[in-house]
Design a protein around this motif. Structure first.
Motif, mmCIF file in Angstrom:
data_model
loop_
_atom_site.group_PDB
_atom_site.id
_atom_site.type_symbol
_atom_site.label_atom_id
_atom_site.label_comp_id
_atom_site.label_asym_id
_atom_site.label_seq_id
_atom_site.Cartn_x
_atom_site.Cartn_y
_atom_site.Cartn_z
ATOM 1 N N ARG A 1 -11.176 2.237 7.317
ATOM 2 C CA ARG A 1 -9.713 2.108 6.604
ATOM 3 C C ARG A 1 -9.839 1.774 5.077
ATOM 4 N NH1 ARG A 1 -6.935 -2.878 6.065
ATOM 5 N NH2 ARG A 1 -4.693 -2.439 6.161
ATOM 6 N N LEU A 2 -10.787 0.636 4.088
ATOM 7 C CA LEU A 2 -10.310 0.503 2.709
ATOM 8 C C LEU A 2 -10.180 1.607 2.006
ATOM 9 C CD1 LEU A 2 -11.594 -2.896 1.720
ATOM 10 C CD2 LEU A 2 -9.224 -1.987 2.765
ATOM 11 N N ARG B 1 -4.083 4.529 10.270
ATOM 12 C CA ARG B 1 -4.031 3.526 11.172
ATOM 13 C C ARG B 1 -3.959 4.794 12.708
ATOM 14 N NH1 ARG B 1 1.108 0.170 10.596
ATOM 15 N NH2 ARG B 1 2.137 2.148 11.172
ATOM 16 N N LEU C 1 -8.162 4.480 2.293
ATOM 17 C CA LEU C 1 -6.623 4.051 1.741
ATOM 18 C C LEU C 1 -6.829 4.501 0.302
ATOM 19 C CD1 LEU C 1 -5.578 0.539 3.570
ATOM 20 C CD2 LEU C 1 -4.356 3.008 3.281
ATOM 21 N N GLU C 2 -7.923 3.854 -0.217
ATOM 22 C CA GLU C 2 -7.729 4.207 -1.441
ATOM 23 C C GLU C 2 -8.213 5.662 -2.065
ATOM 24 O OE1 GLU C 2 -11.295 1.479 -2.369
ATOM 25 O OE2 GLU C 2 -10.051 -0.017 -2.646
ATOM 26 N N VAL D 1 -5.347 -0.936 -3.369
ATOM 27 C CA VAL D 1 -5.376 -1.710 -2.153
ATOM 28 C C VAL D 1 -6.324 -3.395 -2.712
ATOM 29 C CG1 VAL D 1 -8.052 -2.733 -0.718
ATOM 30 C CG2 VAL D 1 -7.273 -0.460 -0.618
ATOM 31 N N PHE E 1 -1.190 5.026 4.430
ATOM 32 C CA PHE E 1 -1.346 4.325 5.631
ATOM 33 C C PHE E 1 -1.113 4.036 7.239
ATOM 34 C CE2 PHE E 1 2.066 1.898 6.611
ATOM 35 C CZ PHE E 1 3.317 2.324 5.906
ATOM 36 N N THR F 1 4.837 9.646 -8.322
ATOM 37 C CA THR F 1 4.152 10.355 -6.670
ATOM 38 C C THR F 1 2.621 10.120 -6.294
ATOM 39 O OG1 THR F 1 4.041 12.885 -7.480
ATOM 40 C CG2 THR F 1 5.558 12.093 -6.172
ATOM 41 N N THR F 2 1.856 10.041 -8.192
ATOM 42 C CA THR F 2 0.770 9.820 -8.566
ATOM 43 C C THR F 2 -0.129 8.234 -7.487
ATOM 44 O OG1 THR F 2 1.108 10.606 -10.208
ATOM 45 C CG2 THR F 2 -1.623 9.466 -10.353
ATOM 46 N N GLY F 3 -1.076 8.596 -6.486
ATOM 47 C CA GLY F 3 -2.067 7.740 -6.099
ATOM 48 C C GLY F 3 -2.244 6.827 -6.868
ATOM 49 N N GLN F 4 -3.715 6.595 -6.000
ATOM 50 C CA GLN F 4 -4.790 5.623 -7.009
ATOM 51 C C GLN F 4 -5.696 6.539 -8.214
ATOM 52 O OE1 GLN F 4 -4.770 2.247 -5.776
ATOM 53 N NE2 GLN F 4 -3.072 3.790 -5.165
ATOM 54 N N THR G 1 11.190 9.555 -3.419
ATOM 55 C CA THR G 1 10.846 8.267 -2.166
ATOM 56 C C THR G 1 9.537 8.012 -2.610
ATOM 57 O OG1 THR G 1 10.161 9.681 -0.604
ATOM 58 C CG2 THR G 1 12.405 9.311 -0.665
ATOM 59 N N ALA G 2 9.128 8.508 -3.582
ATOM 60 C CA ALA G 2 7.535 7.361 -4.246
ATOM 61 C C ALA G 2 7.379 6.562 -5.122
ATOM 62 C CB ALA G 2 7.153 8.450 -5.064
ATOM 63 N N ILE H 1 0.345 -0.921 0.185
ATOM 64 C CA ILE H 1 0.219 -0.073 0.643
ATOM 65 C C ILE H 1 1.048 0.892 -0.318
ATOM 66 C CG2 ILE H 1 -1.684 1.418 1.607
ATOM 67 C CD1 ILE H 1 -2.878 -0.952 0.335
ATOM 68 N N ALA H 2 1.859 1.490 0.586
ATOM 69 C CA ALA H 2 2.639 2.695 1.032
ATOM 70 C C ALA H 2 4.129 2.507 -0.461
ATOM 71 C CB ALA H 2 3.906 2.202 1.973
ATOM 72 N N ASP I 1 2.086 2.354 -2.867
ATOM 73 C CA ASP I 1 0.812 3.225 -4.001
ATOM 74 C C ASP I 1 0.689 1.724 -4.869
ATOM 75 O OD1 ASP I 1 0.407 5.888 -3.393
ATOM 76 O OD2 ASP I 1 1.993 6.245 -3.978
ATOM 77 N N ASP J 1 -5.975 7.542 -0.747
ATOM 78 C CA ASP J 1 -4.430 7.978 -0.921
ATOM 79 C C ASP J 1 -3.877 8.586 0.760
ATOM 80 O OD1 ASP J 1 -3.889 7.278 -3.503
ATOM 81 O OD2 ASP J 1 -4.658 9.141 -4.288
ATOM 82 N N GLY K 1 -0.115 10.102 -4.338
ATOM 83 C CA GLY K 1 -0.417 9.164 -3.242
ATOM 84 C C GLY K 1 0.933 9.005 -1.189
ATOM 85 N N GLN K 2 0.860 7.615 -1.720
ATOM 86 C CA GLN K 2 1.357 7.185 -0.278
ATOM 87 C C GLN K 2 2.689 8.514 -0.067
ATOM 88 O OE1 GLN K 2 0.090 5.337 2.061
ATOM 89 N NE2 GLN K 2 -1.685 5.146 1.273
ATOM 90 N N ASP K 3 3.267 8.945 -1.052
ATOM 91 C CA ASP K 3 4.190 9.298 -0.337
ATOM 92 C C ASP K 3 4.451 11.006 -0.230
ATOM 93 O OD1 ASP K 3 7.700 9.334 -0.918
ATOM 94 O OD2 ASP K 3 7.317 10.664 -2.041
#
Lengths: 332, 442
Positions: B35-36, B49, B39-40, A75, B45, A257-260, A286-287, A69-70, A72, B42, B224-226
């Protein structure tokens, strides 16, 4: 994959010295990628140590899940990969931490593989070969074009840039600077013009100027902007009419860096202009760009190139194993 | 592929409707879905939590457990917490008592800094300020040209000595230039990676040289996560005052907003949401929370229900339910409560999942049918409403005549009431199937 393997149409033209140089270059790149991408993998190693020590259970797989997940990966794809990994880990009796992490890297790489090696290559067999470059705002389209054109000149081709981003202030100036650095031709018009008209001019100029690859820069546009997506469809139609069989490549430039939302972007650009490959940029941060897993899985669009820096030679061929080994800091 | 949280929670909600009260297990299930969804969207995580742990406590509290609509209440708690987290501090800019107010813009490559500079200038100009743009991005080819062109469009002065001048010097001289020409200095800087020590060092030097009143981090809403890594690094090195969220006119859920807020502790001040220079506004935490959760009108519905359902009446109803003494008066009350919320079809449309639900989609929600039920009950004597079993043949004829309807209609209503009573009995014994509203077709 090496550069001399990337282009369909330039096979066997590369001297051995270049091949050697490429290999050295790649080793350096891998180290760099690993340093950056691998930073977050420390926690994962800790988690997997626990599996190996036998104190396993749901928690550990949850941490593998979080590592994905981290990155990207998203799910849905994450859950699938973890399920498969659990089965594999059990059936192969994987014991060591290294085995498990390597298996994870392979499982993710599997999602990015193509059956036909040509599907990963950039087709420049046609003369001129037309490459259309698209994407949302700020992903690095113009920079990617600069680097791609430079690589093509290195390999003995004569690229021509077409500045069809007539919207963003000074976009044509930016591309012109790249053309100067690369030493290739560029076709541009005054800002605010019709991009389809610029493309038309560019394709006509290719023949008269003896260019054998035409790379078309388009304005960044959010995939939700209906009118701008229609404009892009029109650009593609103009290309199709003027050069039968073109565009030979339509590259979607995606920021790592783009997410979902990357999946939606790919979906919409695919629908509008039939994307043939993804260029994943900004991997020097770091992405991790894990959304390409979902893009490949759901839409069947392969990653063709990655961008790892601001220098001319910081555009690289994509290799799924190399990429995921760097992602999860696997040695070798 | 892109189910909204509302759609997903619908599954849980419809099961919960059965037993009315939430168990800890129900809350855990709802939290997993939330939670899901986060996460979806972005949200990082780790941020998810912490957030879930925090919300769970509140969800298990009295406000949810004793609510009339517990499932929706869970969503509301999540939404409120999200909004509170993103908007608990002031989103206005700090203006210097002695102009010029200095604003330093920073961010990764491609986040939209240059455009945001021009949009902020447009925004401030409309507000009566006199902004001046300063072009300190000497690295990206033609970045200076871009800012100069945009300054021309906004019709504000721009300081752009060129790409061969040191950015620190451009910033310092630019602020002096701005002091003569206006009252706000907006400094555009090059996009840089948060792990690029050299360029981060340069940004620190610019900050130290001009001592900005606002350091704003420009963040792409599609990140996203970054997002946390970049934001945290910028926070540590240049001490941010706030965030500008860009490209919000796309369809990204924008979970990065929450991540960035959580790691920097700094407010999101503005959002940029369109191709035009005027597409720039103050940040609205409420809208962002709904967007991240991917839901629209659920909250409106909950608020409506909260505002219209009288708590005392509800308590009395609950008492009746427990004793299983559900009279026709109670049925009438229930009907009125429902109708206070507005047209039934509208209410159903607001429920997540309902518009697409099988069966209900085709079922005509007949408002007139509700009128008829009301007329029938109002044509009964108080004694009849309390003790429907005394309603014999001649009373039925009288009620039918009084309400302008047929005896069959009276029979239908009485049957429906008996069924509801039966349901109430099951409810008081702890097992209750779906409870429909009286008079609802289908």
């Amino acid at each position: 994959m090496e550069w001399y393997e990337v282009f369909r149409g330039i096979e066997g033209e590369v001297p051995a010295a270049v091949v050697e140089e490429e290999k050295a270059e790649r080793a350096g790149l891998l180290g760099r990628l690993r340093r950056n991408l691998g930073k977050a993998s420390g926690a994962l190693r800790g988690a997997l140590t626990t599996i190996v020590l036998g104190a396993a259970g749901e928690d550990v797989w949850e941490q593998v899940e979080e590592a994905l997940i981290a990155a990207d990966v998203g799910v849905d794809a994450t859950l699938e990969i973890v399920d498969r990994l659990e089965v594999r880990a059990a059936s192969r009796g994987l014991r060591t931490q290294e085995d498990l992490i390597a298996e994870l890297a392979t499982a993710v790489a599997d999602e990015l593989r193509v059956d036909d090696p040509d599907a990963r290559r950039i087709d420049v067999t046609a003369h001129p070969a037309i490459i259309l470059v698209v994407g949302v705002n700020g992903t690095g389209k113009t920079t990617t074009i600069g680097k791609l054109a430079w690589r093509l000149t290195q390999m003995g081709r004569r690229p021509l840039m077409v500045a069809a981003d007539t919207f963003r202030a000074a976009a044509a100036e930016q591309l012109t600077e790249w053309a100067g650095r690369v030493g290739c031709d560029i076709v541009r018009q005054a800002s605010g013009g019709d991009p389809a008209a610029v493309v038309y001019d560019g394709l006509a100029a290719a023949a008269s100027r003896g260019a054998d690859v035409v790379i078309i820069d388009t304005a960044g546009r959010l995939h939700t902007q209906v009118n701008l997506m229609k404009e892009l469809e029109k650009v593609r139609r103009v290309i199709e009419r003027q050069v039968p069989g073109a565009p030979h490549e339509t590259l979607l430039v995606l920021d790592a860096t783009t997410g979902q939302n990357g999946l939606r972007q790919a979906h919409e650009f695919q629908r509008a202009v039939q994307v043939s490959g993804v260029v994943l940029t900004k991997l020097d941060g770091t992405a991790k760009g894990g959304i390409v897993v979902a893009i490949h899985k759901d839409l069947g669009i392969p990653v063709k190139l990655i961008g790892v820096g601001e220098q001319l030679d910081d555009l690289r061929p994509f290799d799924p194993d190399e990429f995921t080994r760097a992602l999860f800091a696997v040695d070798g | 592929m892109f189910d909204s949280l509302s759609d997903r929670l619908q599954g849980i909600v419809s099961e919960l409707r059965g037993h009315g009260r939430l168990s800890d297990e129900d809350i855990d299930r709802a939290m997993r879905e939330i939670r899901l969804a986060l996460l979806e969207a972005d949200v990082n995580f780790k941020v998810v939590r912490d957030f879930i742990a925090h919300v769970k406590e509140r969800a298990k509290g009295a406000e949810v457990m004793e609510s009339l609509t517990p499932a929706q209440q869970v969503v509301k708690v999540v939404h409120d917490e999200l909004a509170a987290l993103m908007g608990s501090s002031d989103s206005r800019l700090a203006f210097a008592s002695k102009p010029p107010t200095i604003i330093l813009m920073a961010g990764l490559q491609g986040s939209g800094k240059t455009t945001a500079c021009a949009k902020l200038a447009t925004f401030l100009k409309k507000d009566g300020k006199q902004p001046v743009l300063i072009a300190a991005d000497v690295y990206r080819p033609a970045a200076i040209d871009q800012l100069v062109t945009l300054a021309g469009r906004v019709e504000v002065p721009v300081y752009a000595p060129g790409a061969d001048v040191d950015p620190v010097r451009i910033a310092r001289d630019g602020v002096r230039f701005a002091a003569d020409r206006g009252d706000v200095a907006i400094i555009d800087t090059a996009g840089r990676l948060h792990i690029d020590e050299e360029l981060m060092g340069e940004l620190v030097r610019i900050r130290d040289a001009v001592k900005p009143h606002n350091v704003l981090l420009v963040v792409d809403a599609m990140t996203g996560q970054d997002a946390v890594n970049a934001a945290d690094e910028f926070r540590q090195q240049v001490e941010l005052d706030g965030v500008i969220l860009t490209k919000l006119d796309g369809d990204a859920r924008g979970g990065a907003a929450l991540s960035v807020r959580a790691v920097t502790g700094k407010p999101i001040k503005f959002v940029s949401n369109g191709e035009k220079l005027a597409d720039f506004e103050y940040f609205h935490p409420d809208r962002m929370a709904s967007r991240i959760l991917g839901m629209g009108d659920v909250l409106t519905l909950i608020e409506k229900a909260e505002a219209t359902v009288d708590a005392k009446q509800a308590a009395a109803m609950e008492e009746k339910l427990r004793k299983a003494s559900f009279t026709l008066d109670d049925m009438l009350d229930q009907l009125k409560q429902v109708r206070k919320m507005g047209p039934l079809s509208g209410i159903l449309g607001m429920l997540p999942g309902v518009p697409g639900m099988k069966g209900l989609k085709d079922a005509q929600i007949d408002e007139k049918q509700l009128d008829r039920v009301e007329a029938l009950i109002l044509s009964m004597t108080p004694e009849e409403r309390r003790h429907p079993e005394i309603i014999d043949g001649s009373r039925r004829q009288r009620i039918a005549r009084g309400s302008g309807m047929k005896v069959q209609d009276v029979n239908g209503l009485l049957k429906q009431h008996r069924e509801m009573q039966k349901l109430m009995k099951q409810l008081s014994s702890g097992r209750m199937p779906k409870l429909g509203f009286p008079g609802m077709g289908g």
